[in-house]
Design a protein around this motif. Structure first.
Motif: not given
Length: 161
Positions: A12-20, A40-51, A53-59
């Motif tokens: 949850r802390r990782i997701l909060e920071q990545l959304q910022i 941290c890298y392993r967790r991010i990779r897992h969050l991407r693989e399990n869906g 984190i759906q995508r990362e984009v430039a707004v």
């Protein structure tokens, strides 16, 4: 795919920071969330693989690319058959000026966010997408005067889970 995913506090802390800031370097992110960089890298990779984190984009600010007008178009179909819905979804997904869309419940069947260079291009677009389509009963356009919140930030706290 994200139905039965269990997230712990570190996730949850990782997701909060990545959304910022999705561009934060992993070592800096790891420090903020209290993990080692490899963990941290392993967790991010897992969050991407399990869906999770759906995508990362430039707004991008639409005005900077010549799209000063934004509209929300509320669409009512003549009939809600699965073929009609599928065909409309394909049509909307193929249109670059449609930047977001939702199939919704209630008085309308779809809400569509579009951008336009001017009122003439808007008129041409809605004629092509909606007015000339006999499967569309009605559509209503709401012109966006000012955007008040554009974060897209999903709440991470306990109230969000």
């Amino acid at each position: 795919m994200t139905q039965n995913i269990v997230l712990d506090q570190a996730d949850r802390r990782i997701l909060e920071q990545l959304q910022i800031d999705a561009r934060i370097p992993v070592p800096a992110l790891a420090e903020r969330v209290g993990l080692s960089a490899p963990a941290c890298y392993r967790r991010i990779r897992h969050l991407r693989e399990n869906g999770t984190i759906q995508r990362e984009v430039a707004v991008v600010a639409p005005r900077t690319l010549g799209w000063p007008l934004s509209m929300i178009v509320l669409v009512t179909l003549e009939r809600e058959g699965s073929r009609t819905i599928h065909e409309l979804l394909r049509k909307l997904e193929a249109e670059p000026q449609v930047i977001e869309g939702w199939q919704i419940t209630g008085e309308y069947d779809f809400a569509v966010k579009i951008v336009a260079r001017d009122m003439e291009s808007y008129d041409n677009l809605v004629h092509r997408l909606f007015a000339s389509d006999e499967r569309i009963r009605t559509f209503v356009t709401l012109v966006v005067i000012r955007s008040t919140k554009k974060s897209g930030f999903i709440p991470i706290g306990k109230e969000g889970f």
